[in-house]
Motif scaffolding. Structure first.
Motif, PDB file in Angstrom:
ATOM      1  N   PRO A  15       0.801  -1.225   0.000  1.00  0.00           N
ATOM      2  CA  PRO A  15       0.000   0.000   0.000  1.00  0.00           C
ATOM      3  C   PRO A  15       0.835   1.276   0.000  1.00  0.00           C
ATOM      4  CG  PRO A  15       0.169  -0.855   2.220  1.00  0.00           C
ATOM      5  CD  PRO A  15       0.878  -1.836   1.321  1.00  0.00           C
ATOM      6  N   SER A  16       0.185   2.394  -0.253  1.00  0.00           N
ATOM      7  CA  SER A  16       0.719   3.714   0.092  1.00  0.00           C
ATOM      8  C   SER A  16       0.245   4.031   1.504  1.00  0.00           C
ATOM      9  CB  SER A  16       0.205   4.787  -0.877  1.00  0.00           C
ATOM     10  OG  SER A  16       0.779   4.621  -2.147  1.00  0.00           O
ATOM     11  N   LEU A  17       1.073   4.749   2.252  1.00  0.00           N
ATOM     12  CA  LEU A  17       0.774   5.040   3.644  1.00  0.00           C
ATOM     13  C   LEU A  17       0.742   6.546   3.877  1.00  0.00           C
ATOM     14  CD1 LEU A  17       3.142   2.395   5.259  1.00  0.00           C
ATOM     15  CD2 LEU A  17       0.673   2.200   4.936  1.00  0.00           C
ATOM     16  N   PHE A  18      -0.169   6.973   4.750  1.00  0.00           N
ATOM     17  CA  PHE A  18      -0.381   8.395   4.983  1.00  0.00           C
ATOM     18  C   PHE A  18      -0.555   8.660   6.478  1.00  0.00           C
ATOM     19  CE2 PHE A  18      -1.301   9.059   0.508  1.00  0.00           C
ATOM     20  CZ  PHE A  18      -1.901   7.872   0.121  1.00  0.00           C
ATOM     21  N   TRP A  19      -0.165   9.859   6.876  1.00  0.00           N
ATOM     22  CA  TRP A  19      -0.580  10.429   8.153  1.00  0.00           C
ATOM     23  C   TRP A  19      -1.392  11.681   7.866  1.00  0.00           C
ATOM     24  CZ3 TRP A  19      -0.726   8.618  12.939  1.00  0.00           C
ATOM     25  CH2 TRP A  19       0.106   7.554  13.288  1.00  0.00           C
ATOM     26  N   TYR A  20      -2.591  11.712   8.455  1.00  0.00           N
ATOM     27  CA  TYR A  20      -3.449  12.894   8.396  1.00  0.00           C
ATOM     28  C   TYR A  20      -3.570  13.463   9.806  1.00  0.00           C
ATOM     29  CZ  TYR A  20      -5.136  11.879   3.655  1.00  0.00           C
ATOM     30  OH  TYR A  20      -5.233  11.670   2.298  1.00  0.00           O
ATOM     31  N   VAL A  21      -3.726  14.791   9.903  1.00  0.00           N
ATOM     32  CA  VAL A  21      -3.917  15.449  11.187  1.00  0.00           C
ATOM     33  C   VAL A  21      -5.240  16.226  11.158  1.00  0.00           C
ATOM     34  CG1 VAL A  21      -2.516  17.440  10.468  1.00  0.00           C
ATOM     35  CG2 VAL A  21      -2.928  17.039  12.890  1.00  0.00           C
ATOM     36  N   MET A  30      -4.435   1.027  -1.254  1.00  0.00           N
ATOM     37  CA  MET A  30      -3.739   0.095  -2.121  1.00  0.00           C
ATOM     38  C   MET A  30      -3.349   0.792  -3.413  1.00  0.00           C
ATOM     39  SD  MET A  30      -3.532  -2.274  -0.092  1.00  0.00           S
ATOM     40  CE  MET A  30      -2.543  -3.300  -1.174  1.00  0.00           C
ATOM     41  N   ASN A  31      -2.252   0.357  -4.005  1.00  0.00           N
ATOM     42  CA  ASN A  31      -1.748   1.018  -5.203  1.00  0.00           C
ATOM     43  C   ASN A  31      -2.351   0.486  -6.494  1.00  0.00           C
ATOM     44  OD1 ASN A  31      -0.081   2.801  -3.850  1.00  0.00           O
ATOM     45  ND2 ASN A  31       1.523   1.256  -3.645  1.00  0.00           N
ATOM     46  N   LYS A  68      -9.239   3.177  -2.022  1.00  0.00           N
ATOM     47  CA  LYS A  68     -10.019   3.423  -0.811  1.00  0.00           C
ATOM     48  C   LYS A  68      -9.069   3.639   0.358  1.00  0.00           C
ATOM     49  CE  LYS A  68     -13.580   1.511   2.192  1.00  0.00           C
ATOM     50  NZ  LYS A  68     -14.638   0.502   2.356  1.00  0.00           N
ATOM     51  N   LEU A  69      -9.304   4.707   1.113  1.00  0.00           N
ATOM     52  CA  LEU A  69      -8.503   4.985   2.299  1.00  0.00           C
ATOM     53  C   LEU A  69      -9.004   4.132   3.464  1.00  0.00           C
ATOM     54  CD1 LEU A  69      -7.906   8.842   2.550  1.00  0.00           C
ATOM     55  CD2 LEU A  69      -6.176   7.049   2.437  1.00  0.00           C
ATOM     56  N   MET A  84      -7.766   5.759  -8.841  1.00  0.00           N
ATOM     57  CA  MET A  84      -6.723   4.736  -8.795  1.00  0.00           C
ATOM     58  C   MET A  84      -5.382   5.414  -8.551  1.00  0.00           C
ATOM     59  SD  MET A  84      -8.672   2.179  -9.653  1.00  0.00           S
ATOM     60  CE  MET A  84      -9.988   1.614 -10.715  1.00  0.00           C
ATOM     61  N   GLY A  85      -4.442   4.660  -7.998  1.00  0.00           N
ATOM     62  CA  GLY A  85      -3.099   5.212  -7.912  1.00  0.00           C
ATOM     63  C   GLY A  85      -2.713   5.687  -6.544  1.00  0.00           C
ATOM     64  N   ARG A  86      -1.615   6.396  -6.481  1.00  0.00           N
ATOM     65  CA  ARG A  86      -0.965   6.682  -5.214  1.00  0.00           C
ATOM     66  C   ARG A  86      -1.140   8.111  -4.740  1.00  0.00           C
ATOM     67  NH1 ARG A  86       4.638   3.262  -5.761  1.00  0.00           N
ATOM     68  NH2 ARG A  86       3.724   1.494  -6.830  1.00  0.00           N
ATOM     69  N   GLN A  87      -1.938   8.881  -5.433  1.00  0.00           N
ATOM     70  CA  GLN A  87      -2.098  10.279  -5.023  1.00  0.00           C
ATOM     71  C   GLN A  87      -3.013  10.368  -3.807  1.00  0.00           C
ATOM     72  OE1 GLN A  87      -0.281  12.772  -6.243  1.00  0.00           O
ATOM     73  NE2 GLN A  87       0.679  11.086  -7.355  1.00  0.00           N
ATOM     74  N   PRO A  88      -2.666  11.222  -2.859  1.00  0.00           N
ATOM     75  CA  PRO A  88      -3.463  11.305  -1.636  1.00  0.00           C
ATOM     76  C   PRO A  88      -4.789  12.028  -1.864  1.00  0.00           C
ATOM     77  CG  PRO A  88      -1.749  12.959  -1.601  1.00  0.00           C
ATOM     78  CD  PRO A  88      -1.512  12.122  -2.833  1.00  0.00           C
TER      79      PRO A  88
END
Lengths: 113, 114
Positions: A31-37, A94-95, A100-101, B98-102
């Protein structure tokens, strides 16, 4: 299914203390990973992101490194300020396929002067 | 400053009222989202639009009706809501679904149902 686990809060720190908020994930792919505040009364702001293993995301003094071997993305800051008081959400997407977050439950940070 | 703008910031309505929430973005994003967030919880996905077409409806009750008039605007029409629908409603957008953009979020509309 895919999931994100964050440490329970609240995390209470004095100003200038070191911050770590733990985040681990479970995903079938990479996956891509994020931090949101989320500051009080506001929406979510993207704090930082990492899209592949060993990437380090950084912003406003916060850092997190994508660790595939430990499936972790821990948030760190060397010296917190009162203005950092907020709720922090770790999330993955997922990439491939629909982006979906998947959010963790959120960790509230309280910084006192 | 957020690049996704939501109006109104606060809304109080009775269970028989009809109202609409509005969301606007000018980042050229082609995916837009509605989320519902209850207190002390993460956001829950409601709807996803991709290129102005509804792609995903997460089994949301029909009293919530989304609309995407153009690539910059997203509406959420509300009718006959229940007290448990009181929450913060967040709009978000991203480059593509789709893809990696936030995803980028607005500040939300805080909705109270009397």
């Amino acid at each position: 299914g895919d999931s994100v686990t964050q440490m329970e809060g609240p995390v209470t720190l004095s100003e200038e203390a070191f911050l770590t908020i733990n985040c681990t994930y479970t995903a079938t792919g990479y996956p891509s990973l994020f931090w949101y505040v989320q500051y009080p009364g506001e929406g979510l702001q993207l704090l930082l992101k990492a899209t592949k293993a060993d990437d380090k995301g950084s912003n406003k003094g916060f850092e997190a490194t994508y660790r595939k071997e430990t499936t972790s993305f821990h948030l760190e800051k060397g010296s917190v300020q009162v203005s950092d008081s907020a709720v922090y959400f770790c999330a993955l997407s997922m990439n491939t396929g629909f982006q979906k977050l998947v959010f963790g439950t959120g960790t509230r940070l309280l910084v006192s002067p | 400053d957020t690049e996704v703008t939501q109006t109104p910031k606060h809304l109080v309505m009775g269970m028989t009222n009809k109202k609409s929430l509005k969301c606007e973005q000018h980042m050229g994003h082609r995916a837009m989202y509605w989320y519902k967030q209850k207190a002390k919880k993460p956001p829950e996905l409601m709807f996803v639009y991709s290129y102005e077409k509804l792609s995903i409806n997460e089994s949301v009750p029909s009293r919530f009706s989304p609309e995407c008039p153009n690539s910059s605007l997203l509406n959420l029409h509300l009718h006959a809501l229940q007290p448990e629908d009181s929450a913060l409603y967040l709009c978000a957008s991203s480059q593509e679904v789709m893809g990696r953009q936030p995803q980028h979020f607005g500040d939300g509309t805080r909705l109270s149902i009397l």
